[in-house]
Design an enzyme around this catalytic site. Structure first.
Site, PDB file in Angstrom:
ATOM      1  CB  SER A 191      -1.144   0.010   1.133  1.00 34.63           C
ATOM      2  OG  SER A 191      -0.150   0.004   2.061  1.00 34.63           O
TER       3      SER A 191
ATOM      4  CG  ASP B 103       1.939   4.970   6.198  1.00 30.85           C
ATOM      5  OD1 ASP B 103       2.779   5.126   5.664  1.00 30.85           O
ATOM      6  OD2 ASP B 103       1.511   3.751   6.018  1.00 30.85           O
TER       7      ASP B 103
ATOM      8  CG  HIS C 226       6.805  -3.793   9.520  1.00 28.18           C
ATOM      9  ND1 HIS C 226       6.438  -4.939   9.559  1.00 28.18           N
ATOM     10  CD2 HIS C 226       5.810  -2.950   9.703  1.00 28.18           C
ATOM     11  CE1 HIS C 226       5.287  -4.682  10.035  1.00 28.18           C
ATOM     12  NE2 HIS C 226       4.776  -3.648  10.080  1.00 28.18           N
TER      13      HIS C 226
ATOM     14  CE  LYS D 290       1.581  -0.629  10.844  1.00 28.65           C
ATOM     15  NZ  LYS D 290       1.113   0.215   9.771  1.00 28.65           N
TER      16      LYS D 290
HETATM   17  C1  2PG Z   1       1.545   0.521   6.053  1.00 28.15           C
HETATM   18  C2  2PG Z   1       2.511  -0.666   5.692  1.00 28.15           C
HETATM   19  C3  2PG Z   1       2.974  -1.333   6.782  1.00 28.15           C
HETATM   20  P1  2PG Z   1       2.975  -1.013   3.064  1.00 28.15           P
HETATM   21  O1  2PG Z   1       0.603   0.698   5.348  1.00 28.15           O
HETATM   22  O2  2PG Z   1       1.468   0.794   7.315  1.00 28.15           O
HETATM   23  O3  2PG Z   1       2.269  -2.057   7.467  1.00 28.15           O
HETATM   24  O4  2PG Z   1       2.324  -1.292   4.666  1.00 28.15           O
HETATM   25  O5  2PG Z   1       4.498  -1.330   3.705  1.00 28.15           O
HETATM   26  O6  2PG Z   1       2.429  -2.187   2.542  1.00 28.15           O
HETATM   27  O7  2PG Z   1       2.820  -0.004   2.761  1.00 28.15           O
HETATM   28 MG    MG Z   2      -0.184   2.355   6.973  1.00 30.18          MG
END
Ligand code: 2PG
Ligand code: MG
Length: 416
Positions: free
Chosen positions: A42, A306, A359, A382
């Site tokens: 994501s 995020d 992560h 996290k």
């Molecule tokens: C998130 C991350 C990690 P991704 O959305 O917070 O859990 O997912 O690394 O797929 O962006």
């Molecule tokens: Mg996220």
């Protein structure tokens, strides 16, 4: 001279999903240090580009080219190295070199400097007292990290804020993970349950069912260990948002929500389940909706950016101006160099915004993230609680606790 870079090169390796990623090695006269980059599923629109056109192979070519620019610099001079990385690429989004090559180079340089001085990476990057972060672990998973008819929200998490030791905190999260499996199998004896990309349980649940199971498991472990265990959610709502229609689409639950309905819904979940941590409740451009939620739950629930903030100082500034967040995710490869990561974390801390070192869903066994969390004073990390690539960071923190006698950080919203 001690610490002078002799060469930098890279190799194509595989991440925990089996996808190609990059490992970068930095050589001085006396040491060789390497760092690997993870990958997201994501991925936020405003993150730097993980790889240039041409993928990992093109990135490796670029690392071979940057080697001559970095040759002769000292690994102690992280700022200089990182600005050469920026200059070499020349684009805002690391389109030429790729953000993954940039961050792996930057971290490998820091690791080399730590080796040269014979100190740990966290000691090398720290200024001031070191503290251990609380592990925020993904227990039930949906969204794009999970195959099939998965839960609409991406992550259902726990954080044992009452733990006095990191080891106890990690054990608490493992126990919640096991307890969730016990509850699920007793509720649905004819199903087979599996784990998703981050080692969280993949289960045919609605959002409320997942929160119910998670709360029950957290309470049970809380009672058994006498440690307060809080629950959290990463909605990863950018994945639900349909720009043309201006709605959040819940595919599994077969409903759509406008932004104000989304706000009411998130608020009701926070109230009903006493949620302590809520990441990306809205789409990656909606600073306003974040701000409305943040105002409502201030002092009791961390509203975390995020995809909204992407570890980027400028986007964090916007979030600060609007009061959008009380916490931000810190994913080093979202921004590309250790210096950028440090600047963002420093800005967050000086504004009482909680930085959460994080992560990615596609990981490697590199444990640098553990050192970054400790060194940069992130009170939360996290990180999943199952799978070797997640355990690599958990076990590194256990080692730091045992070997250095480090104490836990101050939990958010506490005066202790
Ligand atoms: C998130 C991350 C990690 P991704 O959305 O917070 O859990 O997912 O690394 O797929 O962006
Ligand atoms: Mg996220």
């Amino acid at each position: 001279m001690t610490g002078t870079i002799r060469k930098v090169n890279a190799q194509k390796i595989l991440d925990s999903r089996g996808n190609a990623t990059i490992e970068v090695r930095v050589y001085t006269k006396d040491v060789v240090a390497s760092a690997c980059a993870p990958s997201g599923a994501s991925v936020g629109r405003f993150e730097v580009r993980a790889f240039p056109e041409g993928g990992v192979d093109a990135s490796i070519e670029m690392v071979n080219k940057i080697s001559s620019k970095l040759k002769g610099l000292n690994v102690e001079e992280q700022n200089v190295v990182d600005s050469v990385i920026h200059e070499f690429d020349g684009t805002k989004q690391f389109e030429k070199l790729g953000g993954n090559a940039a961050i792996a180079t930057s971290i490998a340089v820091a690791k080399a400097a730590a080796l040269e001085k014979n100190v740990r990476l966290c000691e090398h990057i720290a200024d001031g007292r070191l503290r251990l972060p609380f592990p925020l672990s993904n227990i039930i998973g949906g969204g794009v990290h999970t195959k099939g008819d998965s839960i609409d929200f991406q992550e259902f998490l726990v954080v044992p804020l009452g733990a006095k030791k990191f080891r106890d905190a990690a054990v608490a999260n493992v126990m919640v993970h096991k307890e969730v499996a016990r509850i699920l199998t007793s509720q649905r004896p004819h199903y087979v349950f599996g784990r998703n990309d981050e080692g969280a349980w993949a289960a045919p649940l609605t959002i409320k069912e997942a929160l119910e199971v998670l709360s029950n498991a957290a309470q049970k472990v809380e009672g058994e260990l006498g440690i307060e265990v809080k629950i959290g959610v990463d909605a990863a709502a950018s994945e639900l948002w349909i720009e043309n229609e201006k709605v959040y689409v819940y595919r599994k639950e077969k409903c759509k929500k406008s932004t104000s309905q989304q706000l009411d819904y998130v608020l009701s979940l926070i109230e009903e389940y006493d949620i302590f941590y809520f990441e990306d409740p809205f789409g990656e451009e909606d600073f306003e909706a974040f701000a409305k939620l943040n105002k409502n739950v201030s002092g009791r629930c961390l509203v975390t950016g995020d995809d909204l903030t992407v570890t980027n100082k400028e986007r964090l500034k916007t979030a600060l101006e609007r009061g959008s967040v009380s916490s931000i995710i810190v994913k080093p490869n979202q921004v590309g160099t250790l210096t950028d990561v440090k600047e963002t974390v420093t800005l967050a801390l000086s504004n009482n915004v909680v930085p959460v070192a994080s992560h990615r869903s596609g990981e490697t066994c590199d444990s640098a993230l553990a050192h970054i969390a400790v060194g940069l004073k992130c009170p939360i990390i996290k990180i999943g609680i199952m799978g070797s690539e997640r355990m690599a960071k958990i076990n590194e923190l256990i080692r730091l606790e045992d070997e250095m006698g480090l104490r836990m950080a101050k939990p958010p919203f506490s005066d202790s």
